[in-house]
Design an enzyme around this catalytic site. Structure first.
Site, PDB file in Angstrom:
ATOM      1  N   TYR A  31       9.136 -11.410  -3.075  1.00  0.00           N
ATOM      2  CA  TYR A  31       8.234 -11.319  -4.115  1.00  0.00           C
ATOM      3  C   TYR A  31       8.377 -10.195  -4.845  1.00  0.00           C
ATOM      4  O   TYR A  31       7.888  -9.158  -4.427  1.00  0.00           O
ATOM      5  CB  TYR A  31       6.740 -11.923  -3.871  1.00  0.00           C
ATOM      6  CG  TYR A  31       5.901 -12.211  -4.954  1.00  0.00           C
ATOM      7  CD1 TYR A  31       6.302 -11.911  -6.212  1.00  0.00           C
ATOM      8  CD2 TYR A  31       4.572 -12.476  -4.832  1.00  0.00           C
ATOM      9  CE1 TYR A  31       5.653 -12.465  -7.294  1.00  0.00           C
ATOM     10  CE2 TYR A  31       4.032 -12.784  -5.742  1.00  0.00           C
ATOM     11  CZ  TYR A  31       4.341 -12.736  -7.136  1.00  0.00           C
ATOM     12  OH  TYR A  31       3.354 -12.831  -8.176  1.00  0.00           O
ATOM     13  N   TYR A  33       0.797  -1.178  -0.038  1.00  0.00           N
ATOM     14  CA  TYR A  33      -0.030   0.091  -0.094  1.00  0.00           C
ATOM     15  C   TYR A  33       0.915   1.187   0.055  1.00  0.00           C
ATOM     16  O   TYR A  33       0.776   2.401  -0.768  1.00  0.00           O
ATOM     17  CB  TYR A  33      -1.085   0.134   1.135  1.00  0.00           C
ATOM     18  CG  TYR A  33      -1.937   0.804   1.247  1.00  0.00           C
ATOM     19  CD1 TYR A  33      -2.965   1.066   0.568  1.00  0.00           C
ATOM     20  CD2 TYR A  33      -1.723   2.249   2.031  1.00  0.00           C
ATOM     21  CE1 TYR A  33      -3.836   2.354   0.334  1.00  0.00           C
ATOM     22  CE2 TYR A  33      -2.566   3.398   2.098  1.00  0.00           C
ATOM     23  CZ  TYR A  33      -3.845   3.413   1.142  1.00  0.00           C
ATOM     24  OH  TYR A  33      -4.419   4.317   1.139  1.00  0.00           O
TER      25      TYR A  33
END
Length: 314
Positions: free
Chosen positions: A153, A123
């Site tokens: 990731y 975010y």
């Protein structure tokens, strides 16, 4: 499906090296995970040469599931793995919430998963490397046991935030044996090359783009986790095996290039991959969770025609 005679033993220095699909989740119309469905999916993938699978990554619709739902999915997959000796399970456990990520990650290891693949807290897109290091330090200290493996990731096209090489080096040095590598879904051949130049085999790199698989292996990557592996894992395994043998194949890589090029015109991947698994391989049709929608029949027919034409000369 016929059983392909692959060995799941991995001739490489790291036990998580190899070919992994970013597996699609097989929930029913009520989005309930079924151990029976996972048993069929895992057996299908193992028979087609996969060393394991990643659950609840991007193609696995991970961000669409709550923490409680993820845990149920991990439980179903863990039960389904019984009998598949050597087949590895990786869990996508990253969320924007630190505490939730820690809880999901810890649960995956408690179930016996072989590793976790963790998104950055996506975010806040302007955070510093220091902030990301602190966030991942807490996950590693509080959720990853000795012998556990965490991979970052790296998928900045989706998350808007990624991992600098300096940050990867810092995590690797601070948490040896627990922070082991990166799933590189940057779709950037230069990044694949630079990872190899800087880290060599010290960092487990699993490439996320089928078109870049051969390139990444040449840059010392340790394998791949891709969406197309759900459909074309025999080709990925052929690229992998031939590279290990020192006789790289161009034909299998060309087929992967062709399939990836077609499917990228029909993103997001989960609906079309689920439809193709049902149409081409006889697996049940598994539902997608909103905001994703099922693929209309006319679109599926168009994809099938394009894939046939793309592969015909190969």
């Amino acid at each position: 499906q016929p059983i392909i005679g692959y060995s799941l033993l991995i001739p490489h220095h790291h036990t998580l090296s190899g070919v992994y699909p970013a597996a699609v989740p097989p929930p029913d119309s009520h989005f309930t995970p079924s151990p029976d469905a996972y048993s069929g999916l895992l057996s299908f993938l193992a028979q087609r040469g996969c060393h394991g699978e990643l659950l609840l990554g991007t193609t696995g619709e991970g961000p669409s599931f709550s923490a409680a739902e993820r845990i149920k999915i991990f439980q179903a997959a863990s039960q389904a793995r019984h009998g598949l000796t050597g087949f590895r399970l990786l869990a996508g456990t990253g969320t924007p919430s630190l505490d939730e990520t820690i809880a999901i990650t810890r649960f995956a290891f408690d179930l016996g998963f072989d590793g976790v693949v963790v998104l950055p807290p996506y975010y806040f897109r302007k955070v510093s490397d220091d902030g990301l290091f602190e966030w991942f330090s807490q996950v590693l200290r509080r959720a990853v046991p000795s012998g556990g493996a965490l991979l970052a990731y790296h998928i900045p096209p989706i998350t808007g935030i990624g991992f600098s090489h300096d940050l990867l080096a810092r995590l690797l040095e601070t948490f040896p044996g627990r922070f082991v590598g990166v799933k590189d879904s940057s779709n950037d051949p230069q990044n694949a090359r630079l990872l190899g130049e800087r880290f060599g085999k010290d960092l487990l790199v699993l490439n996320g783009n089928d078109r870049l698989f051969s390139t990444a292996l040449q840059a010392q990557a340790s394998g791949c986790i891709t969406a197309v592996a759900n459909l074309r894992s025999p080709d990925l395994r052929q690229v992998w095996d031939s590279f290990q043998a020192g006789t790289p194949t161009q034909a299998a890589q060309a087929r992967l290039d062709a399939v990836r090029t077609v499917l990228e015109r029909y993103q997001p991947f989960p609906p079309i991959i689920k439809s193709l698994l049902a149409q081409e391989h006889g697996l049940p049709y598994w539902f997608v969770r909103p905001p994703l929608l099922p693929v209309p029949n006319h679109t599926l027919n168009a994809v099938l025609a394009e894939l046939s034409a793309a592969l015909q000369p190969l």
